[in-house]
Design an enzyme around this catalytic site. Sequence first.
Site, PDB file in Angstrom:
ATOM      1  N   ASN A  74       4.706 -86.674  20.826  1.00 54.80           N
ATOM      2  CA  ASN A  74       3.340 -86.697  21.138  1.00 54.80           C
ATOM      3  C   ASN A  74       2.739 -85.112  21.521  1.00 54.80           C
ATOM      4  OD1 ASN A  74       3.154 -89.484  21.215  1.00 54.80           O
ATOM      5  ND2 ASN A  74       4.238 -89.593  23.208  1.00 54.80           N
ATOM      6  N   ARG A  75       3.230 -84.288  20.817  1.00 53.69           N
ATOM      7  CA  ARG A  75       2.742 -82.965  20.849  1.00 53.69           C
ATOM      8  C   ARG A  75       2.960 -82.220  22.315  1.00 53.69           C
ATOM      9  NH1 ARG A  75       3.763 -83.522  16.127  1.00 53.69           N
ATOM     10  NH2 ARG A  75       2.433 -82.994  14.385  1.00 53.69           N
ATOM     11  N   LEU A  76       3.973 -83.083  23.094  1.00 54.66           N
ATOM     12  CA  LEU A  76       4.221 -82.641  24.571  1.00 54.66           C
ATOM     13  C   LEU A  76       5.569 -81.734  24.465  1.00 54.66           C
ATOM     14  CD1 LEU A  76       3.078 -85.584  26.471  1.00 54.66           C
ATOM     15  CD2 LEU A  76       1.636 -83.861  26.173  1.00 54.66           C
TER      16      LEU A  76
END
Length: 222
Positions: free
Chosen positions: A199-201
């Site tokens: 999730n691009r975290l």
Amino acid sequence: MTDRDDVPFDLASMRKQYRAEGLSETELAASPVEQFARWFKQAATDGGLFEPNAMIVSTADAEGRTSARTVLLKHFDVQGFVFYTNYDSRKARDLSENPYVSLLFPWHPMARQVIVAGVARRTGRDETAAYFRTRPHGSQLGAWASAQSSVISTRADIDAAYAELAARYPEGEQVPVPPHWGGFRVAPQTVEFWQGRENRLHDRLRYVEQADGSWRVERLSP
């Protein structure tokens, strides 16, 4: 304006979901060079990378105009990260005016990046000569044949220069070290270790050099 139908791919929808395990502060080595050595060993053995020592070297001239290119890392230790180049090249001219430089190791198959920011200084001539002797004969000749970053008329100019040098210094004969060629050592001031997450975290842990030579680790928001 580009017609959307002319674009071969839908760039907006091109993405990969990173599913690698994260990177925590407790896993880090005491220094960025130690941590880099760990990750580099993995990149070189299990990373599936064509050239794990390839890095993007970004420089800026005195007016702040930036440029970037891919260069091969040839040595690293507690003093810094070393690469070699023609001292008349654009990168070397930039560094003579502005020694601040960024190195980026784009280890995409591993969903990892390492970003080094620091100051570049030329290596000594003895160190340069020692490395030059390890280069293949053809690469030694190439360092003489190419006036790196200069404009040339045709490819034939380079080929002719190389052929002349090959005749002058045949295989097995020592090639002198070009006076206009040598190394730069980048002494790191910050080193970021970037691990892709879902999730691009992403996990981003950065070592920051302190006044006493120690390192502080800080976490950056993705």
